[in-house]
Enzyme design. Structure first.
Site, PDB file in Angstrom:
ATOM      1  N   ALA A 132      -8.868  -0.790   0.594  1.00 42.98           N
ATOM      2  CA  ALA A 132      -7.666  -0.351   1.319  1.00 42.98           C
ATOM      3  C   ALA A 132      -6.722  -1.509   1.608  1.00 42.98           C
ATOM      4  CB  ALA A 132      -8.070   0.318   2.636  1.00 42.98           C
ATOM      5  N   LYS A 184       1.945  -2.549   2.332  1.00 41.76           N
ATOM      6  CA  LYS A 184       2.418  -1.173   2.144  1.00 41.76           C
ATOM      7  C   LYS A 184       3.834  -0.927   2.660  1.00 41.76           C
ATOM      8  CE  LYS A 184      -2.315   0.624   2.709  1.00 41.76           C
ATOM      9  NZ  LYS A 184      -2.967  -0.566   3.279  1.00 41.76           N
ATOM     10  N   LYS A 242       3.899   6.665  -3.187  1.00 38.97           N
ATOM     11  CA  LYS A 242       5.010   5.823  -3.644  1.00 38.97           C
ATOM     12  C   LYS A 242       4.729   5.207  -5.009  1.00 38.97           C
ATOM     13  CE  LYS A 242       6.668   4.845   1.018  1.00 38.97           C
ATOM     14  NZ  LYS A 242       5.859   5.908   1.634  1.00 38.97           N
ATOM     15  N   ASN A 246       2.358   9.518   3.641  1.00 34.99           N
ATOM     16  CA  ASN A 246       2.371   8.804   4.913  1.00 34.99           C
ATOM     17  C   ASN A 246       1.304   9.350   5.851  1.00 34.99           C
ATOM     18  OD1 ASN A 246       5.089   7.163   4.793  1.00 34.99           O
ATOM     19  ND2 ASN A 246       5.515   9.183   3.969  1.00 34.99           N
ATOM     20  N   LEU A 274       0.202   9.654   9.926  1.00 37.33           N
ATOM     21  CA  LEU A 274       0.800   9.637  11.257  1.00 37.33           C
ATOM     22  C   LEU A 274       0.156   8.560  12.118  1.00 37.33           C
ATOM     23  CD1 LEU A 274       0.819  13.474  11.793  1.00 37.33           C
ATOM     24  CD2 LEU A 274       2.784  12.051  11.259  1.00 37.33           C
ATOM     25  N   GLY A 275       0.993   7.785  12.789  1.00 33.50           N
ATOM     26  CA  GLY A 275       0.475   6.778  13.701  1.00 33.50           C
ATOM     27  C   GLY A 275       0.117   5.469  13.043  1.00 33.50           C
TER      28      GLY A 275
END
Length: 655
Positions: free
Chosen positions: A367, A371, A413, A451, A453-454
């Protein structure tokens, strides 16, 4: 009255109990003497010794009874139905004791006196307590905002009781769409239909709505919020059931409406078999463990009991923070998973190989990546080195160490990108696709989604802060849309997708419907009880300012390069078949890209990114800050000496 009683309520508990004992003794004596006077209609018996002997027996006996019943443990301002029962029981026992004492000691007290005494004592002893409570509550009511509780179920009832004794809000009514509850009274509050919220505001001064439906489906919450939004009430909500059950929150902790409620997406329960396939009993490493997705992956992984969880991150603070968070979760949930935090860069191949080999890692969730689109546009070389060559180093190390499964966390993206960040993530996918075809010992797969959230850089906390500051809310374009998903759901789906991998799979998560960012901003303003200021409403509270698309930013994001998509066993995970290069061809391309980065040839980097099968179509000029500075002629960028090739070993063909 509020200020005269304020010192009394602030006295220490010991002093308050002493005062109550003295006052109760006076009230018991007064009630008894008045009962004798009313029964005998004369003052003469009050001078007799038997009357005072009865009183001397009655006072300590009654006080002992009250102490036993817990009279003096109760806080007067919080008295409720249980306190009423205790007062009644205490007074009745006290009256019976008076009658018994009169009989045993031949005091000659008339038989009706204990009954009269009981009624008087109930009025005085109980009346003083509830009178003080009423005075206290009335003094608080003047300063508490009036609220309406939406939801008359068990959570709503608990919230009403909690708020009635608290300092923050005064509940004045319930609203509920259940016809069977409407026009009834719950906890002393009437239940109204939702359409009468305006009436409650005009008649009783209701200022906001508290949503007390923690277990209702998110789609239903969205419907409720859509109904409330046009009425102009600030809307807040209580914590979710999980937070209350685990003790992380109390029902009285009112919060702003979460953006998940606005989006209304109901998560699909995870498949336990898929969640555990690559985790339970295995050694798992998460790169970028301190980031938004990486940290949530760590939390989810730890709850499925790996034999060892390794956290890898280049940021010392982020690594420390997730390590401490995992320790807290382990202590709260009784988990015994071994967790070790490792500092390191994904670009350092030797470090990665040593780590993966030493710990005999079996599953890697990659990960780690830059970004933030504008940030990478302004720092192209670092973006390429971290996202492309960092993935290359990690993948090489995984193969050399014999890792079983390698899961790349990708992004929407990467599909027909207009920015460097998306292009580098597509190149990372191409690397994993090529290695999956090049060998079979390590299973490579990619999981692509939009995307979360947070996450860091999310628009939601930005909008909330701008609303609190009085605006304006900044949106890049009126028509810009994005896909959204909660971080926990995204992490669960990444883990489950990785378990379904056969090698070279590109998994695409079902993100639901795209959300218009401008409309999301308007909803957040309206649910804060404010009005959007625009041409139609120049007297509104919060304006929305459009700043224009940032470098590399797209109006619309996509999840698929082509149309060849197939369902999987999970309803929210799809698999796509997409074009890629064989490693023999990709290796030469990466060699050229590495040289261009090492020499800061930004024109060459852009040309190479456009040549790759990424569908990269930049819409702006190069905006790399170093490149712009070089063009201004204020600084020269020296080329790296030919002998210095720190990343060249990464490009050696994997044997």
């Amino acid at each position: 009255m509020r200020y005269s009683l304020h010192p009394l309520f602030r006295l220490p508990r010991k002093q308050k109990r002493t005062i109550q004992l003295v006052v109760d003794a006076v009230l018991i004596a007064s009630s008894f003497l008045l009962a004798m006077l009313l029964r005998l209609e004369s003052w003469t018996p009050l001078a007799e010794a038997r009357t005072w002997l009865a009183l001397l027996l009655l006072i300590p006996l009654s006080l002992a009874i009250y102490v036993r019943l817990g009279f003096y443990r109760a806080v007067i301002r919080y008295l409720g139905p249980k306190a009423i029962r205790a007062v009644i029981i205490g007074v009745v026992i006290s009256a019976l004791s008076l009658a018994l004492a009169s009989y045993l000691f031949a005091l000659g007290i008339p038989r009706s006196v204990p009954f009269i005494y009981a009624m008087l004592a109930l009025l005085t002893i109980g009346g003083v307590r509830f009178g003080l409570r009423a005075i206290y509550l009335r003094s608080q009511i003047r300063h508490k905002p009036r609220v309406v509780i939406y939801g008359a179920g068990s959570a709503g009832r608990q919230l009403a009781v909690s708020l009635s004794h608290g300092q923050e809000y005064l509940p004045i009514a319930f609203v509920d769409d259940a016809l069977g509850l409407q026009n009834t009274f719950i906890e002393g509050l009437k239940v109204y239909p939702p359409r009468q919220l305006g009436y409650l505001a005009d008649t009783y001064g209701a200022e906001r709505v508290l949503l007390a439906m923690p277990s209702v489906a998110r789609s239903r919450r969205r419907e409720i919020l859509a109904e409330l939004e046009p009425q102009g009430f600030p809307v807040q909500t209580i914590p979710g059931v999980a937070d209350m059950v685990t003790g992380r929150a109390r029902i009285s902790e009112v919060r702003d409406v979460a953006v998940e409620d606005l989006l209304g997406r109901d998560p699909v329960p995870p498949n336990p078999t898929l969640m555990e396939a690559n985790i339970r009993g295995k050694v798992v490493l998460v790169s970028g463990a301190g980031g938004s997705i990486g940290s949530e992956l760590c939390r989810q992984i730890m709850r499925h009991c790996p034999s060892l969880l390794l956290l890898l991150d280049i940021s010392e603070f982020a690594l420390y923070r997730i390590e401490q968070d995992l320790k807290r979760i382990a202590a709260e949930e009784g988990l015994t998973v071994r967790v070790e935090a490792l500092l390191g860069s994904v670009q350092h191949r030797e470090r990665l190989t040593t780590v993966l080999t030493s710990y005999e890692v079996q599953t890697v969730y990659h990960a780690a990546a830059y970004k933030h689109v504008p940030m990478v546009e302004h720092n192209v070389v670092e973006g390429v080195q971290n996202n492309v060559f960092g993935t290359l180093s990690t993948a090489h190390a995984a193969m050399e160490a014999g890792v079983e499964t390698f899961v790349l966390v990708s992004t929407d993206k990467a599909v027909r990108p207009t920015n460097v960040m998306g292009t580098t993530k597509r190149l990372a996918e191409l690397i994993c696709q090529a290695f999956a075809r090049h060998q079979s010992a390590t299973r490579f797969c990619m999981v692509r989604f939009g995307n979360v959230l947070g996450s860091s850089g999310s628009v939601v906390p930005l909008f909330r802060g701008q609303i609190q500051a009085g605006g304006p809310i900044t949106v890049t374009h009126p028509d810009i849309t994005r896909f959204f998903m909660t971080i926990p759901e995204a992490a669960q789906l990444v883990i489950q997708a990785g378990a379904m991998a056969r090698g070279g799979d590109v998994f695409v998560l079902d993100m639901g419907e795209p959300v218009r960012i401008a409309e999301l901003a308007r909803q957040m303003v309206r649910l804060s009880g404010l009005k959007v200021r625009d041409e139609r409403n120049p007297d509104g509270d919060i304006a929305i300012a459009y700043s224009g698309l940032r470098p590399g930013e797209k109006l619309f994001e996509e999840l698929l390069v082509g149309e060849d998509v197939a369902p999987t066993s999970h309803p929210r995970i799809m698999t796509a078949q997409e074009v890629f290069w064989e490693w023999s061809r990709l290796e030469g391309f990466l060699d050229q890209l590495f040289d261009a980065c090492r020499n800061f040839h930004h024109d060459g980097i852009r040309r190479l990114l456009q040549e790759a099968p990424t569908a990269y179509r930049p819409q702006d000029d190069i905006v790399d800050l170093v490149w712009l500075q070089k063009r201004r002629g204020k600084a020269s960028i020296p080329q790296a000496p030919a002998a210095v090739t720190p990343l060249r070993p990464v490009l050696e063909r994997h044997k």
